[in-house]
Design a protein around this motif. Structure first.
Motif, mmCIF file in Angstrom:
data_model
loop_
_atom_site.group_PDB
_atom_site.id
_atom_site.type_symbol
_atom_site.label_atom_id
_atom_site.label_comp_id
_atom_site.label_asym_id
_atom_site.label_seq_id
_atom_site.Cartn_x
_atom_site.Cartn_y
_atom_site.Cartn_z
ATOM 1 N N CYS A 36 0.744 -1.067 0.021
ATOM 2 C CA CYS A 36 0.154 0.031 -0.032
ATOM 3 C C CYS A 36 0.762 1.244 0.003
ATOM 4 N N ALA A 37 1.780 1.307 -0.734
ATOM 5 C CA ALA A 37 2.984 2.231 -0.555
ATOM 6 C C ALA A 37 2.570 3.760 -1.010
ATOM 7 N N PHE A 38 1.429 3.889 -2.042
ATOM 8 C CA PHE A 38 0.771 5.125 -2.491
ATOM 9 C C PHE A 38 0.006 5.536 -1.273
ATOM 10 N N GLY A 39 -0.893 4.742 -0.648
ATOM 11 C CA GLY A 39 -1.683 5.107 0.373
ATOM 12 C C GLY A 39 -0.780 5.622 1.717
ATOM 13 N N VAL A 40 0.405 4.822 1.751
ATOM 14 C CA VAL A 40 1.160 5.228 2.993
ATOM 15 C C VAL A 40 1.687 6.607 2.621
ATOM 16 N N ARG A 41 2.205 6.828 1.612
ATOM 17 C CA ARG A 41 2.788 8.060 1.192
ATOM 18 C C ARG A 41 1.831 9.450 1.539
ATOM 19 N N LEU A 42 0.462 9.047 0.759
ATOM 20 C CA LEU A 42 -0.481 10.036 1.028
ATOM 21 C C LEU A 42 -0.889 10.390 2.486
ATOM 22 N N ASP A 43 -1.090 9.308 3.093
ATOM 23 C CA ASP A 43 -1.239 9.636 4.623
ATOM 24 C C ASP A 43 -0.297 10.468 5.438
ATOM 25 N N GLY A 44 1.094 10.007 5.133
ATOM 26 C CA GLY A 44 2.101 10.758 5.757
ATOM 27 C C GLY A 44 2.139 12.265 5.132
ATOM 28 N N TRP A 45 2.091 12.418 3.841
ATOM 29 C CA TRP A 45 1.928 13.804 3.400
ATOM 30 C C TRP A 45 0.890 14.582 4.130
ATOM 31 N N LEU A 46 -0.433 14.010 4.168
ATOM 32 C CA LEU A 46 -1.382 15.014 4.809
ATOM 33 C C LEU A 46 -1.135 15.348 6.243
ATOM 34 N N GLN A 47 -0.674 14.286 6.946
ATOM 35 C CA GLN A 47 -0.314 14.569 8.146
ATOM 36 C C GLN A 47 0.726 15.797 8.326
ATOM 37 N N GLN A 48 1.665 15.828 7.487
ATOM 38 C CA GLN A 48 2.854 16.552 7.683
ATOM 39 C C GLN A 48 2.273 18.114 7.179
#
Length: 447
Positions: free
Chosen positions: A141-153
């Protein structure tokens, strides 16, 4: 002279009217785009990034659940979430797939380049994220993980922890549905399993298409329904083969059209590293004729022609990926619709691996196929792979794109899919290829 002046004035008036008309059309398009792309602040926004249509279907079900609870909601592709839109939305639900080797789906590449690369103040935003992927591929789920991290940042606040879905796992999807019902403040929810049941189909025909090939066997398979008119579909859609509750269904491109009243597939027998046959392809290769298998159709919107139906079409395919082009050619022939079409097909040896040769050459004679290029990697010719055709025919490709052509790629991701993508970037540039994706003129079904 007076007559000449009058003619010039008339011509100038016509030009001015035309310019005004063009400007008005442009203004209305911009206005309509803004209305579509910017949801009201009080509304929920459901955004999806899908490659084969599964994430989009879940997004639509999510939106329907909210609507049933009386909640204002807008469902839209992730690419429409520009930086300015992201800074206006307050309630956001995201359903995103991971594609290839940890990449975003093709339809989300515009979001990745234009929005995910930015630093934004999203402190007003609350969101939830459903990430789709497969543990067969790392990172999961690499893209989902990346998107989740970016949103919180960027300061956004999650309603609850990201939910990761392994191969359409029903337990994880049910967890998302329960969270959604809680957010909507309702106990009522539409049936998410509606119209998704498998039905029984009878194997009528199995034909080995490449005897004596150096590659693995490729079969033509044809199934008839035990319940006529049980399913419908359109060119570009997929069919799923059920392998039981403990295994993920396998997707195949439907080669036939609904009016033919059967489902046809091209399937290559897959061998694992251990030498064992793949579960799905092995089953289809050995099950006796007359046996029943469980199938269901799944829409694949990104591989429909849609508005591209009036454009010149370039199909770049290899192996069983030919099904993704051939079904559209069949539709064009059935509709007697002859838009310019360029087919580029690659396999191992012309003598043994020119799949569906008679049908392809028939379409060429009819004018359904305007240009045909074939390459066979084991025949010792200068051009061995489909991506090499693109590089060798750069001027022709650019001419077709100048005329508004849309590109459809179908086949293996490793080697072919990646090679075609690299060749197109070399020919037209990264930015131009990204723009084709955003315009829906570069579509891929690679696996």
């Amino acid at each position: 002279m007076t007559h000449d002046v009058w003619r010039w004035q008339l011509a100038l008036s016509v030009v001015l009217v035309y310019v005004c008309l063009c400007l008005s059309v442009w203004w209305w398009r911009k206005k309509s785009q803004s209305l579509v792309m910017v949801p009201p602040q009080k509304a929920w926004c459901v955004a999806y990034a899908s490659q084969t249509g599964h994430a989009q279907a879940l997004a639509e079900q999510t939106a329907k659940t909210l609507q049933l609870a009386g909640v204002a909601v807008q469902c839209l592709p992730l690419a429409q979430l520009t930086p300015s839109v992201m800074q206006q939305v307050e309630r956001l639900l995201l359903i995103v797939s991971t594609y290839g080797e940890g990449d975003a789906p093709d339809m989300a590449q515009g979001f990745v380049q234009q929005t995910l690369s930015q630093r934004l103040d999203l402190s007003q935003l609350h969101y939830a994220l459903l990430a789709l992927g497969s543990r067969h591929y790392e990172p999961f789920c690499a893209f989902g993980v990346r998107l989740d991290g970016w949103l919180q940042q960027q300061g956004a606040t999650p309603y609850f922890a990201r939910i990761d879905v392994d191969n359409q796992d029903s337990t994880a999807i049910e967890q998302w549905r329960r969270q959604l019902v809680h957010l909507a403040g309702t106990n009522d929810s539409p049936d998410w399993t509606e119209n998704t049941d498998f039905s029984e189909w009878i194997l009528q025909e199995r034909q080995l298409l490449n005897p004596h090939s150096q590659g693995a066997p490729i079969y033509y398979l044809q199934f008839s329904s035990t319940h006529p008119n049980a399913m419908t579909w359109q060119a570009g859609d997929l069919v799923q083969l059920s392998l039981g509750e403990q295994h993920t269904p396998r997707d195949y491109t439907v080669l036939s059209l609904p009016y033919q009243q059967h489902i046809a597939l091209l399937v290559r027998l897959h061998y694992r590293a251990t030498g064992e046959q793949g579960m799905a392809s092995g089953l289809l290769a050995r099950v006796p004729l007359g046996s029943t298998v469980a199938l269901r159709v799944r829409q694949h919107p990104s591989f429909h022609l849609g508005v591209n139906n009036t454009r010149p079409l370039i199909f770049i395919v290899s192996g069983t990926g030919l099904a993704g082009a051939l079904v559209h050619l069949r539709q064009q022939a059935n509709d007697n619709h002859k838009t310019p079409c360029w087919l580029i097909f690659g396999e191992r040896q012309r003598q043994y691996d020119f799949l569906c040769q008679q049908e392809i050459e028939h379409y060429q004679a009819q004018g359904i196929i305007t240009r045909l290029d074939t390459v066979f990697s084991r025949d010792g010719q200068p051009l061995r792979y489909v991506q090499e055709v693109l590089l060798a025919e750069k001027k022709e490709l650019l001419a077709w794109l100048q005329q508004g052509a849309a590109i459809y790629v179908c086949g293996s991701l490793q080697g072919m899919g990646q090679g075609v993508d690299a060749a197109l970037k070399t020919i037209i540039g990264d930015d131009e290829l990204a723009q084709l994706q955003r315009d829906g003129r570069y579509q891929r079904d690679v696996y």
